[in-house]
Enzyme design. Structure first.
Site, PDB file in Angstrom:
ATOM      1  N   CYS A   1       0.822  -1.216   0.000  1.00 25.80           N
ATOM      2  CA  CYS A   1       0.000   0.000   0.000  1.00 25.80           C
ATOM      3  C   CYS A   1       0.855   1.265   0.000  1.00 25.80           C
ATOM      4  O   CYS A   1       1.672   1.479   0.902  1.00 25.80           O
ATOM      5  CB  CYS A   1      -0.918  -0.020   1.224  1.00 25.80           C
TER       6      CYS A   1
ATOM      7  N   CYS B   1       0.368   3.477   3.074  1.00 22.63           N
ATOM      8  CA  CYS B   1       0.999   2.898   4.264  1.00 22.63           C
ATOM      9  C   CYS B   1       2.505   3.167   4.268  1.00 22.63           C
ATOM     10  O   CYS B   1       3.092   3.480   5.311  1.00 22.63           O
ATOM     11  CB  CYS B   1       0.738   1.393   4.321  1.00 22.63           C
TER      12      CYS B   1
ATOM     13  N   CYS C   1      -8.185   3.376 -13.438  1.00 23.81           N
ATOM     14  CA  CYS C   1      -9.083   2.706 -12.490  1.00 23.81           C
ATOM     15  C   CYS C   1      -9.063   1.188 -12.678  1.00 23.81           C
ATOM     16  O   CYS C   1      -9.338   0.679 -13.768  1.00 23.81           O
ATOM     17  CB  CYS C   1     -10.503   3.246 -12.671  1.00 23.81           C
TER      18      CYS C   1
ATOM     19  N   CYS D   1     -12.331  -0.312 -13.880  1.00 27.89           N
ATOM     20  CA  CYS D   1     -12.567  -0.019 -15.302  1.00 27.89           C
ATOM     21  C   CYS D   1     -11.776  -0.980 -16.187  1.00 27.89           C
ATOM     22  O   CYS D   1     -12.264  -1.432 -17.231  1.00 27.89           O
ATOM     23  CB  CYS D   1     -12.178   1.425 -15.618  1.00 27.89           C
TER      24      CYS D   1
END
EC number: 5.3.4.1
Length: 509
Positions: free
Chosen positions: A55, A58, A399, A402
């Site tokens: 992440c 993070c 995205c 998407c």
């Protein structure tokens, strides 16, 4: 025999302590399911970050989180910071409702039933201040000048109430305001030496800050509401740089009108342009938030895309309202003088500026494939064709959802490519905007039935070929409903792109 038994017992105890000892990394406790209960029992105040190693948010938080942990430890605080790798400890993540990363929860006195969600910023001071507000008085009593100096030095922004009678109505209003603010430390004093040090001869409130003018003195009747308004107007710098750490302050603040200066730090007159922007900001405190974005920084490229800008077009200024519509505005002039920026802001506040709608150029082959390509310039003509039923995907190139939908949408286009009145289309909503449709999530799927009344129907059924076909064959009824996916406000956050292996878990603020 007894001494031998005692030795064995001691060795067994040592082994147990070694096995159960709480591991630390940079003063942050490393927790797992096997030692989570132990940590809660050992520490009355425990802030726990549930993170994923991949992440981006993070990774950006890690040094600030460690800095906060070290600061609290150095102060001898009861508060400890901890972290859990939620990808390894899935049971813990599920137990505490982890849906995105990082998720940060505050556990008080071992209470696992209702831990408090962390809601402040992502800098060390934000974390420390929020925790101190959760574990101590709303305002620290400052009994001498040393205590006052220590509080002012402890954070970027501090607020001190000066009251000769700590039980006065004004002092009570001050404490109510202190309880309502999570991320700023408050102090209260009746000490005459502290009054003298900060040049006060009567009751008052002062906001101290390590930027801009250094301090702001509150004027007027002291009430909770007026104090909160005063703090809102003065707690942020005149110009705040958009970063991973400042994003929560920018999006979480009460000022929802933002003007952004896209400026590469490498530009020759960088200081001059930033100075002009800052000068313009002086007249709009509490009304418009002035934000600087380094247009050269890799993490900020998606923000440029969102505003339809390219790096070579910077420096540039844009304004956006972070209400439901998220409307963008472009200055009439490309000049970045303080006067022109000030004029632009005044014209916006007076309602004299029209929204800026982006559009790509229309590709020559826009209608040559089964899925038609829409841009701002041809949207009205195609979507609101009275003789056609048009099904449109509004997408973002980055995205993840998407990308997953793309092959299914292509198959849908292939299915209806020869249909006399059904058109399958798509539009890149990061580069094109239309007045008739406001896109708040990606992907957004909307159906424009053949009619003269400009009807628009949202699709929120299954994202499968069969689901889409049922929707179209039913005239836009089977699967109709509001769409809710990746919010556009998240699109403005740095490092939000999802990896294929992230199981569509959003990297949330």
């Amino acid at each position: 025999m007894l001494s031998r038994a005692l030795l064995c017992l001691a060795l067994a105890w040592a082994a147990r302590v070694g096995a159960d000892a709480l591991e630390e990394e940079d003063n942050v406790l490393v927790l797992k399911k096997s030692n989570f209960a132990e940590a809660l029992a050992a520490h009355n105040y425990l802030l726990v970050e549930f993170y994923a190693p991949w992440c981006g948010h993070c990774k950006a938080l890690a040094p600030e989180y460690a800095k906060a942990a070290a600061k609290l430890k150095a102060e001898g605080s009861e508060i400890r910071l901890a972290k859990v790798d939620a990808t390894e400890e899935s049971d813990l993540a599920q137990q505490y409702g982890v849906r995105g990363y990082p998720t940060i929860k505050f556990f008080k006195n071992g209470d696992t039933a209702s831990p408090k969600e962390y809601t402040a910023g992502r800098e060390a001071d934000d974390i420390v201040n929020w925790l101190k507000k959760r574990t101590g008085p709303a305002a620290t009593t400052l009994s001498d000048t040393a205590a006052a100096e220590s509080l002012v030095d402890s954070s970027e922004v501090t607020v001190i109430g000066f009251f000769k009678d700590a039980g006065s109505d004004s002092a009570k209003q001050f404490l109510l305001a202190a309880e309502a603010v999570d991320d700023i430390p408050f102090g209260i004093t009746s000490n005459s030496d502290v009054f003298s040090k900060y040049q006060l001869d009567k009751d008052g409130v002062v906001l101290f800050k390590k930027f801009d003018e250094g301090r702001n003195n509150f004027e007027g009747e002291i009430t909770k509401e007026k104090l909160l308004d005063f703090i809102k107007h003065n707690q942020l710098p005149l110009v705040i740089e958009f970063t991973e750490q400042t994003a929560p302050k920018i999006f979480g603040g009460e000022i929802k009108t933002h003007i952004l200066l896209f400026l590469p730090k490498s530009v020759s007159d960088y200081d001059g342009k930033l100075s002009n922007f800052k000068k313009a900001a002086e007249g709009f405190k509490g009304k418009i938030l002035f934000i600087f974005i380094d247009s050269d920084h890799t993490d900020n490229q998606r923000i440029l895309e969102f505003f339809g800008l390219k790096k070579e077009e910077c420096p540039a200024v844009r304004l956006i309202t972070l209400e439901e519509e998220m409307t963008k505005y472009k200055p009439e002039s490309d000049e970045l003088t303080a006067e022109k920026i000030t004029q632009f802001c005044h014209h916006f506040l007076e309602g004299k500026i029209k929204p800026h709608l982006m559009s790509q150029e229309l590709p020559e082959d826009w209608d040559k494939q089964p899925v038609k390509v829409l841009v701002g310039k041809n949207f009205e003509e195609v979507a609101f064709d009275e003789k056609k039923n048009v099904f449109v995907e509004f997408y973002a190139p980055w995205c993840g959802h998407c990308k997953q939908l793309a092959p299914i949408w292509d198959k849908l286009g292939e299915t209806y490519k020869d249909h006399e009145n059904i058109v399958i289309a798509k539009m890149d909503s990061t580069a094109n905007e239309v007045e008739a449709v406001k896109v708040h999530s990606f992907p957004t799927l909307k159906f424009f039935p053949a009619s003269a009344d400009r009807t628009v129907i949202d699709y929120n059924g299954e994202r499968t070929l069969d689901g889409f076909k049922k929707f179209l064959e039913s005239g836009g009824q089977d699967g109709a409903g509001d769409n809710d996916d990746l919010d556009l406000e998240e699109a403005l956050e740095p490092d939000m792109e999802e990896d294929d292996d992230q199981k569509a878990v959003k990297d949330e603020l």
